[in-house]
Motif scaffolding. Structure first.
Motif, PDB file in Angstrom:
ATOM      1  N   TYR A  53       0.830  -1.208   0.000  1.00  0.00           N
ATOM      2  CA  TYR A  53       0.000   0.000   0.000  1.00  0.00           C
ATOM      3  C   TYR A  53       0.863   1.256   0.000  1.00  0.00           C
ATOM      4  O   TYR A  53       0.556   2.231  -0.681  1.00  0.00           O
ATOM      5  N   LEU A 113      -3.568  -5.687  -4.379  1.00  0.00           N
ATOM      6  CA  LEU A 113      -3.699  -5.086  -3.051  1.00  0.00           C
ATOM      7  C   LEU A 113      -4.783  -5.801  -2.243  1.00  0.00           C
ATOM      8  O   LEU A 113      -4.606  -6.077  -1.047  1.00  0.00           O
ATOM      9  N   ALA A 160      -3.079  -4.118   5.523  1.00  0.00           N
ATOM     10  CA  ALA A 160      -3.743  -3.359   4.463  1.00  0.00           C
ATOM     11  C   ALA A 160      -4.510  -2.182   5.051  1.00  0.00           C
ATOM     12  O   ALA A 160      -4.433  -1.057   4.542  1.00  0.00           O
ATOM     13  N   MET A 162      -3.815   1.725   4.449  1.00  0.00           N
ATOM     14  CA  MET A 162      -4.837   2.650   3.962  1.00  0.00           C
ATOM     15  C   MET A 162      -4.895   3.898   4.846  1.00  0.00           C
ATOM     16  O   MET A 162      -4.975   5.019   4.338  1.00  0.00           O
ATOM     17  N   HIS A 173      -4.466   6.044   1.544  1.00  0.00           N
ATOM     18  CA  HIS A 173      -4.474   5.465   0.211  1.00  0.00           C
ATOM     19  C   HIS A 173      -5.674   4.537   0.040  1.00  0.00           C
ATOM     20  O   HIS A 173      -5.929   3.689   0.887  1.00  0.00           O
ATOM     21  N   LYS A 174      -6.402   4.708  -1.046  1.00  0.00           N
ATOM     22  CA  LYS A 174      -7.552   3.876  -1.394  1.00  0.00           C
ATOM     23  C   LYS A 174      -8.695   4.029  -0.395  1.00  0.00           C
ATOM     24  O   LYS A 174      -9.530   3.158  -0.269  1.00  0.00           O
TER      25      LYS A 174
END
Length: 92
Positions: free
Chosen positions: A22, A41, A53, A57, A62-63
């Protein structure tokens, strides 16, 4: 080496790998470079790396706007925790 130690080592490695993936994808996004596919991912989270994860994030921001990530990764984490609870309860 007993099974618990093997599982622990696996989880540490897969969560570290997910966190690094990530972070690397966020860095690549900032630099306009080739990106890590979203499916990779998500697989990192699905294979036991959901904590890493989710940390990636939140840490790298991110995402966090994509529903398959902000809903999917916490759902994977909940499913993995439920599976862990079920397996540990059934062993004793």
């Amino acid at each position: 080496m007993d099974a618990y130690r093997i599982v622990f080592i696996y989880l540490v490695l897969v969560n570290t790998a997910a966190l690094v993936l990530y972070g690397a994808d966020k860095l690549r996004a900032k630099r306009g470079r080739w990106r890590i596919p979203e499916v990779r991912l998500l697989w990192a989270a699905a294979l036991g790396g959901s904590v890493g994860a989710l940390a990636g994030m939140l840490l790298f921001r991110h995402k966090i706007r994509k529903p398959k990530f902000f809903l999917g990764v916490p759902l994977l984490l909940a499913a993995q925790l439920a599976l862990t609870w079920f397996l540990t309860r059934s062993l004793y």
